[in-house]
Design a protein around this motif. Sequence first.
Motif, mmCIF file in Angstrom:
data_model
loop_
_atom_site.group_PDB
_atom_site.id
_atom_site.type_symbol
_atom_site.label_atom_id
_atom_site.label_comp_id
_atom_site.label_asym_id
_atom_site.label_seq_id
_atom_site.Cartn_x
_atom_site.Cartn_y
_atom_site.Cartn_z
ATOM 1 N N PHE A 51 31.423 12.661 -3.465
ATOM 2 C CA PHE A 51 31.630 14.039 -2.899
ATOM 3 C C PHE A 51 30.173 14.142 -1.940
ATOM 4 N N VAL A 52 29.116 13.542 -2.345
ATOM 5 C CA VAL A 52 27.889 13.701 -1.611
ATOM 6 C C VAL A 52 28.102 12.947 -0.557
ATOM 7 N N LEU A 53 28.527 11.591 -0.618
ATOM 8 C CA LEU A 53 28.506 10.599 0.527
ATOM 9 C C LEU A 53 29.420 11.015 1.449
ATOM 10 N N ALA A 54 30.530 11.570 1.006
ATOM 11 C CA ALA A 54 31.753 12.084 1.985
ATOM 12 C C ALA A 54 30.959 13.150 2.792
ATOM 13 N N ALA A 55 30.451 14.029 2.399
ATOM 14 C CA ALA A 55 29.772 15.136 3.171
ATOM 15 C C ALA A 55 28.702 14.672 4.015
ATOM 16 N N LEU A 56 28.098 13.431 3.870
ATOM 17 C CA LEU A 56 27.140 13.225 4.813
ATOM 18 C C LEU A 56 27.853 11.942 5.704
ATOM 19 N N SER A 57 29.063 11.819 5.651
ATOM 20 C CA SER A 57 29.846 10.825 6.587
ATOM 21 C C SER A 57 30.329 11.390 7.897
ATOM 22 N N ALA A 58 30.519 10.496 8.639
ATOM 23 C CA ALA A 58 30.867 10.954 10.089
ATOM 24 C C ALA A 58 32.336 11.587 10.351
ATOM 25 N N PRO A 99 36.137 12.696 7.869
ATOM 26 C CA PRO A 99 36.659 13.125 6.591
ATOM 27 C C PRO A 99 36.753 11.865 5.740
ATOM 28 N N THR A 100 36.682 12.209 4.470
ATOM 29 C CA THR A 100 37.180 11.333 3.231
ATOM 30 C C THR A 100 37.892 11.894 2.402
ATOM 31 N N LEU A 101 39.019 11.251 1.831
ATOM 32 C CA LEU A 101 39.910 11.489 0.958
ATOM 33 C C LEU A 101 39.371 10.960 -0.363
ATOM 34 N N VAL A 102 38.966 11.799 -1.147
ATOM 35 C CA VAL A 102 38.618 11.330 -2.653
ATOM 36 C C VAL A 102 39.644 11.353 -3.628
ATOM 37 N N ARG A 103 40.246 10.117 -4.010
ATOM 38 C CA ARG A 103 41.286 10.325 -4.903
ATOM 39 C C ARG A 103 40.973 10.292 -6.433
ATOM 40 N N GLU A 104 41.960 10.905 -7.098
ATOM 41 C CA GLU A 104 41.699 10.976 -8.700
ATOM 42 C C GLU A 104 40.251 11.350 -9.035
ATOM 43 N N PRO A 105 39.659 12.494 -8.320
ATOM 44 C CA PRO A 105 38.288 13.001 -8.779
ATOM 45 C C PRO A 105 38.474 13.441 -10.011
ATOM 46 N N LEU A 106 37.238 13.751 -10.687
ATOM 47 C CA LEU A 106 37.274 14.471 -12.019
ATOM 48 C C LEU A 106 37.550 16.124 -11.605
ATOM 49 N N GLU A 107 38.359 16.869 -12.383
ATOM 50 C CA GLU A 107 38.398 18.168 -12.221
ATOM 51 C C GLU A 107 37.767 18.711 -13.343
#
Length: 435
Positions: A37-44, A46-54
């Motif tokens: 999530f942190v690296l996605a927020a710093l990316s250029a 959008p990032t789809l993070v699949r099967e994350p912990l809920e």
Amino acid sequence: MSEPSTQQNSWTAPVAAAPVDAGIRVPGSKSITNRAFVLAALSAGPTLVREPLESRDARLMLDALTALGARCEHVPDGVRVHPVTRGSSTVSDTVDVSMGNAGTVARFTPALAALGARAVRFDGDEAIRRRPVGPLLRALAELGAEIDDDGRGAPPFVVHGRGGLPGGTVDLDSSASSQFLSALLLVAPATEHGVTVRLVGGAPPSEPHIAMTLDMLRRFGARPERSGTSFHVPPAPLACPDYTVEPDLSTAAPFVLAPLLTGGTVRVAGWPGETTQPGDWLRSLVGELGGSAVLGDDGLTVTGSGEVRGADLDLHEVGELTPAVAAVLCFADRPSVISGVAHLRGHETDRLAALATELGALGGNVTETEDGLRIVPAPLRSGTFHTYDDHRLVMTGALLGLRVPGIEVENPATVAKTFPGFVRAWEQLVGRPGD
């Protein structure tokens, strides 16, 4: 050590009347989820993070990133994270970020706040105010962040965003938590000059978590370098449009260890063939304690006889497994020693004191050492197992209940930090009547 929870609800951990024979699929890794999530927020983009912990920790991270300017969308395949907005802001109000008792939120997000252009106030549960963060705040200040903590080195504190972070070289004492180092490395690609970190004050605990951070930085396009105790991450644009989270191997620990206490077999689906997760060490631990663990294409199959061999274990690199391992060693054939885990005194609670206190209250012979626990097997009795708002202690109580009738696990809902469905999954594993 924090006080036991004031909540009155409890759960009677089920006794295993027969050898277990079950399959389990554990949720996504908390450590990987929140780093992604942190690296996605710093990316250029959008990032789809699949099967994350809920779980609560994951929700706290997404809420924090949203407060910092990211946009996080729950979609059928996972969570799509759009990057944080940077630059100047005409809004002068202070933004509040609640960290709960999530170490990854407390350590990873303050640096992101320095990249923005608003004042951000960080606070959380009472327990988070006791967890160490001072060395990280000092390092961020040396790298150009403006932080107001009234000299406490602990929450609550305010990060005054100035639209970017210069970066540079910093000495860091990360001996209390490897998350201090990971926090600086994760934000480094977004700084003006990159970040060089030189470790001082002793080796950080949990080397696998450092390897995890470096591996994930590479997956998102960064170029981290390491030379012994020195790390360098230059500026770089980040991008990873699609990222899949591995199952949480540390959360799998009680399921992996259950056959050692009951006999039988447990199959953990989706266990990766290669991983940086410290929980992968469970495979070798099972053999050391008298069972067998076989990794196949469909996951990990663990078999035990119901007998446990005592052992002297240095868990410095896998400290988060200590509560579950301590529970199992209470039933070993000889005394055992767990060492290398003094840093657990700064986790969700003082885990060493909590384990010695609660296992002792049930009749166990468990004493604290300078950096761990000495466990001499002794007959255990029924009673309340206090969990101190610590998810790993709920799992400890569950393991004890396999052998000891009448273990009342206090506040089982706190396990939602990493596995919201744990109680039901555990009862299905044991085969509680009516399930």
